[in-house]
Design a protein around this motif. Structure first.
Motif, PDB file in Angstrom:
ATOM      1  N   SER A  37      -6.339  -1.550  -2.141  1.00  0.00           N
ATOM      2  CA  SER A  37      -7.701  -2.058  -2.320  1.00  0.00           C
ATOM      3  C   SER A  37      -8.419  -2.200  -0.980  1.00  0.00           C
ATOM      4  CB  SER A  37      -7.673  -3.399  -3.053  1.00  0.00           C
ATOM      5  OG  SER A  37      -6.881  -4.328  -2.343  1.00  0.00           O
ATOM      6  N   ARG A  56     -10.331   3.683  -2.384  1.00  0.00           N
ATOM      7  CA  ARG A  56      -9.680   2.411  -2.672  1.00  0.00           C
ATOM      8  C   ARG A  56      -9.219   2.417  -4.127  1.00  0.00           C
ATOM      9  NH1 ARG A  56     -10.360   2.910   1.956  1.00  0.00           N
ATOM     10  NH2 ARG A  56     -11.482   1.553   3.376  1.00  0.00           N
ATOM     11  N   CYS A  57      -8.111   1.731  -4.407  1.00  0.00           N
ATOM     12  CA  CYS A  57      -7.588   1.641  -5.759  1.00  0.00           C
ATOM     13  C   CYS A  57      -6.875   0.304  -5.920  1.00  0.00           C
ATOM     14  CB  CYS A  57      -6.618   2.795  -6.018  1.00  0.00           C
ATOM     15  SG  CYS A  57      -6.028   2.901  -7.722  1.00  0.00           S
ATOM     16  N   GLU A  58      -6.995  -0.266  -7.114  1.00  0.00           N
ATOM     17  CA  GLU A  58      -6.269  -1.498  -7.411  1.00  0.00           C
ATOM     18  C   GLU A  58      -4.772  -1.240  -7.295  1.00  0.00           C
ATOM     19  OE1 GLU A  58      -7.489  -4.608  -8.070  1.00  0.00           O
ATOM     20  OE2 GLU A  58      -9.428  -3.745  -7.559  1.00  0.00           O
ATOM     21  N   HIS A  75     -19.190   2.579  -3.471  1.00  0.00           N
ATOM     22  CA  HIS A  75     -19.676   1.301  -2.938  1.00  0.00           C
ATOM     23  C   HIS A  75     -20.420   1.574  -1.634  1.00  0.00           C
ATOM     24  CE1 HIS A  75     -17.236  -0.689  -5.943  1.00  0.00           C
ATOM     25  NE2 HIS A  75     -16.302   0.194  -5.640  1.00  0.00           N
ATOM     26  N   THR A  82     -14.055   4.179  -5.247  1.00  0.00           N
ATOM     27  CA  THR A  82     -12.976   3.661  -6.091  1.00  0.00           C
ATOM     28  C   THR A  82     -12.376   4.853  -6.812  1.00  0.00           C
ATOM     29  OG1 THR A  82     -14.122   1.562  -6.397  1.00  0.00           O
ATOM     30  CG2 THR A  82     -12.396   2.094  -7.992  1.00  0.00           C
TER      31      THR A  82
END
Length: 86
Positions: A37, A56-58, A75, A82
């Motif tokens: 993240s 980004r990734c959870e 973003h 994401t």
């Protein structure tokens, strides 16, 4: 003068955001050891040398160098995308 320059800068930012939004839905090849993240990078193939993007990734996720991810959001504040596993 200043008003025109400010408008031009806003216009440039809007064009950049529209271009970034066009990446949503595309896939990228992960180039970093992991994607979290807070960290990650990938390359979107564009028929040329490719476009390097911050992704980004959870967590947890299985994304690592050599895997593919799908871009699902952008973003503007952090200029990051994401992603989710493709």
């Amino acid at each position: 003068g200043k008003a025109i320059r400010g408008w031009q800068q806003k216009g440039e930012a809007a064009r950049a955001t529209r271009g970034a939004d066009m990446m949503v839905g595309k896939e990228c090849d992960v180039t970093t050891l992991e994607v979290s993240s807070h960290f990650g990078q990938g390359i979107v193939q564009d028929g040329g040398p490719g476009i390097i993007v911050s992704i980004r990734c959870e967590e947890p996720n299985e994304l690592e160098r050599g895997t593919r991810a799908r871009i699902v959001g952008y973003h503007a504040g952090s200029d990051t995308y994401t992603v989710e596993p493709a």
